[in-house]
Design an enzyme around this catalytic site. Structure first.
Site, PDB file in Angstrom:
ATOM      1  N   ARG A  54       0.679  -1.292   0.281  1.00  0.00           N
ATOM      2  CA  ARG A  54       0.205  -0.001   0.004  1.00  0.00           C
ATOM      3  C   ARG A  54       1.124   0.631   0.281  1.00  0.00           C
ATOM      4  NH1 ARG A  54      -1.655   1.281   4.325  1.00  0.00           N
ATOM      5  NH2 ARG A  54      -2.192   0.178   5.216  1.00  0.00           N
ATOM      6  N   ASP A 180      -7.431  19.465 -14.632  1.00  0.00           N
ATOM      7  CA  ASP A 180      -7.060  18.078 -14.918  1.00  0.00           C
ATOM      8  C   ASP A 180      -6.838  17.802 -16.206  1.00  0.00           C
ATOM      9  OD1 ASP A 180      -8.674  15.468 -15.955  1.00  0.00           O
ATOM     10  OD2 ASP A 180     -10.061  16.063 -14.660  1.00  0.00           O
ATOM     11  N   LYS A 205      -7.731   6.489 -19.379  1.00  0.00           N
ATOM     12  CA  LYS A 205      -8.106   7.159 -20.778  1.00  0.00           C
ATOM     13  C   LYS A 205      -6.796   7.201 -22.060  1.00  0.00           C
ATOM     14  CE  LYS A 205     -11.561   7.697 -18.811  1.00  0.00           C
ATOM     15  NZ  LYS A 205     -11.625   8.109 -18.027  1.00  0.00           N
TER      16      LYS A 205
HETATM   17  C1  LIG Z   1     -11.918  14.323 -17.147  1.00  0.00           C
HETATM   18  C2  LIG Z   1     -11.971  13.221 -16.394  1.00  0.00           C
HETATM   19  N1  LIG Z   1     -11.263  13.819 -15.296  1.00  0.00           N
HETATM   20  C3  LIG Z   1     -11.347  11.807 -14.370  1.00  0.00           C
HETATM   21  C4  LIG Z   1     -12.503  10.640 -14.900  1.00  0.00           C
HETATM   22  C5  LIG Z   1     -12.501  10.161 -13.302  1.00  0.00           C
HETATM   23  O1  LIG Z   1     -11.074   8.756 -13.525  1.00  0.00           O
HETATM   24  P1  LIG Z   1     -12.043   7.171 -13.618  1.00  0.00           P
HETATM   25  O2  LIG Z   1     -12.722   6.745 -14.441  1.00  0.00           O
HETATM   26  O3  LIG Z   1     -10.583   6.568 -14.432  1.00  0.00           O
HETATM   27  O4  LIG Z   1     -12.249   7.383 -11.913  1.00  0.00           O
HETATM   28  C6  LIG Z   1     -12.969  11.053 -16.180  1.00  0.00           C
HETATM   29  C7  LIG Z   1     -13.551   9.899 -16.393  1.00  0.00           C
HETATM   30  O5  LIG Z   1     -14.208   9.406 -17.336  1.00  0.00           O
HETATM   31  C8  LIG Z   1     -12.362  11.881 -17.035  1.00  0.00           C
HETATM   32  O6  LIG Z   1     -13.437  11.757 -18.735  1.00  0.00           O
END
Ligand SMILES: Cc1ncc(COP(=O)(O)O)c(C=O)c1O
Length: 385
Positions: A54, A180, A205
């Site tokens: 962890r 992000d 992604k």
């Molecule tokens: C722009 C963005 N940020 C964060 C996330 C969250 O990620 P996760 O689905 O891996 O938890 C997503 C998920 O689609 C996303 O498109």
């Protein structure tokens, strides 16, 4: 924009950073250390610093070192999902009574985290059109703000935020800027170099890239913030498992070539849609008419693989188009080699219904994959009728 560390370019770092051949066997790919605990040479005699997975695991360390190099950060931490990464970062930097500015078209899950999880713990938020620097400035003048959270390009409307401009405003008032960077990936955009304090990824992604693993990451500029994050990550435990870290790292090695191909295909798709009579509007920062085109051209190395459009026939037609494609698979998520289509209002962004972040009902979102371009165009044309 190319990440360089010791003179090495992005593509080199993606393949080599954190990925020295295994010192014991010479294996050229970091092994999957599928293990929870480590033998110690006497009490406290930890080999390589490892004691419990962890806290740290060598396969995760390889991924984290690679991510830090690609984003030009001092520290990266890998999580079980993008949401686990966001949650850990926000709990590290915010305290009850703090306030955060978030995009008025944020990813639905990010909005839900703020609205349903953090708000009851007295971390407040305001939804602001962050692609308009004046609105950000005004919101920063209205009240003390702990952090500004931006996505660029945004999900699903592909708005562009001027990272340098917002970073300057944040620095003036002592707020942290979090970006992000999921839609762009570190190949197309490096927010830390533009003044951001932390970068968040859903590695599910483009970084993973093959729709076979869920994961997340936070990369930070300041070592002290990195230390605090590592403490919270260990204390709360939402870490990436060894196999997931290994899969993500495997995806990262081809990120550059995939992103080039995603961007080329998406541009062709966006041009075709823009000229199609069944389409009322196209959202793609690579189109010269996009309001954020110039800023995107300045801060990105390419425009990415995400395209959204509005169906002229309205919501029912948008839903019908999503059901008529054959190559574009109807499904949530994005960033994999295969093309996906979805209806954000009823799928990924359903949790924002009735809120200021609700998305238009006639919107269709495409994750343009790396298949043959002509096949993708043909599939969309026949679905649009
Ligand atoms: C722009 C963005 N940020 C964060 C996330 C969250 O990620 P996760 O689905 O891996 O938890 C997503 C998920 O689609 C996303 O498109």
């Amino acid at each position: 924009m190319t990440a360089r560390e010791g003179g090495q370019g992005f593509e080199t770092l993606a393949i080599h950073a954190g990925q020295e051949p295994d010192p014991v066997t010479g294996a050229v790919v970091p092994p999957i250390y599928q293990v929870s605990t480590y033998a110690q040479d006497g009490v406290g005699g930890r080999r390589g610093g490892y004691e419990y997975s962890r806290t740290a695991n060598p396969t995760r360390t390889a991924l984290e070192e690679c991510l830090a190099a690609l984003e030009g950060g001092t520290r990266a931490l890998a999580f079980a999902s993008g949401m686990a990464a966001e949650d850990c970062l926000l709990r590290t930097i915010c305290r009850p009574g703090d306030h955060v500015l978030i995009p008025h078209d944020a990813y639905g899950g990010t909005y839900r985290l703020f609205d349903k999880i953090l708000k009851p713990w007295q971390v407040g938020y305001s939804a602001v059109p962050v692609s308009d620097p004046e609105s950000v400035q005004k919101a920063l003048e209205q009240r003390p703000v702990r952090a500004v959270w931006v996505e660029t390009p945004t999900n699903p409307l592909l708005s562009i935020v001027d990272i340098t401009a917002v970073a300057r405003m944040c620095a003036d008032v002592g707020a942290l800027l979090v970006v992000d960077n999921t839609f762009a990936s570190p190949y197309l955009q490096n927010p830390l170099a533009l003044g951001a304090d932390a970068v968040v990824h859903s590695t599910t992604k483009y970084l993973g890239g093959h729709s076979d693993v869920v994961g997340g990451a936070v990369v930070v500029a300041e070592p002290e913030l990195g230390e605090r994050l590592a403490f919270y990550q260990n204390a709360t435990g939402g870490v990436a498992g060894p196999f997931d870290a290994w899969l993500t790292l495997r995806g990262i090695r081809t990120l550059a070539v995939r992103m080039d191909r995603h961007s080329n295909n998406a541009l062709r798709v966006a041009h075709m849609l823009a000229a199609h009579p069944a389409v009322a509007g196209v959202f793609y920062p690579g189109l010269p008419g996009h309001p954020g085109h110039e800023i995107a051209a300045k801060q990105m190395r390419g425009f990415g693989g995400m395209v959204s459009f509005r169906a002229r026939g309205g919501e029912e037609e948008a839903v019908a188009v999503c059901g008529r494609t054959r190559l574009f698979t109807l499904g949530e998520s994005l960033g994999g080699v295969e093309s996906l289509i979805e209806h954000p209002g009823r799928m990924t962004h359903a949790s924002a219904a009735g809120s200021p972040l609700e998305v238009p009902g006639d919107l269709v979102r495409l994750s343009v994959g790396i298949e043959s371009t002509d096949d993708l165009l043909e599939d969309l044309r026949s679905a649009l009728r």
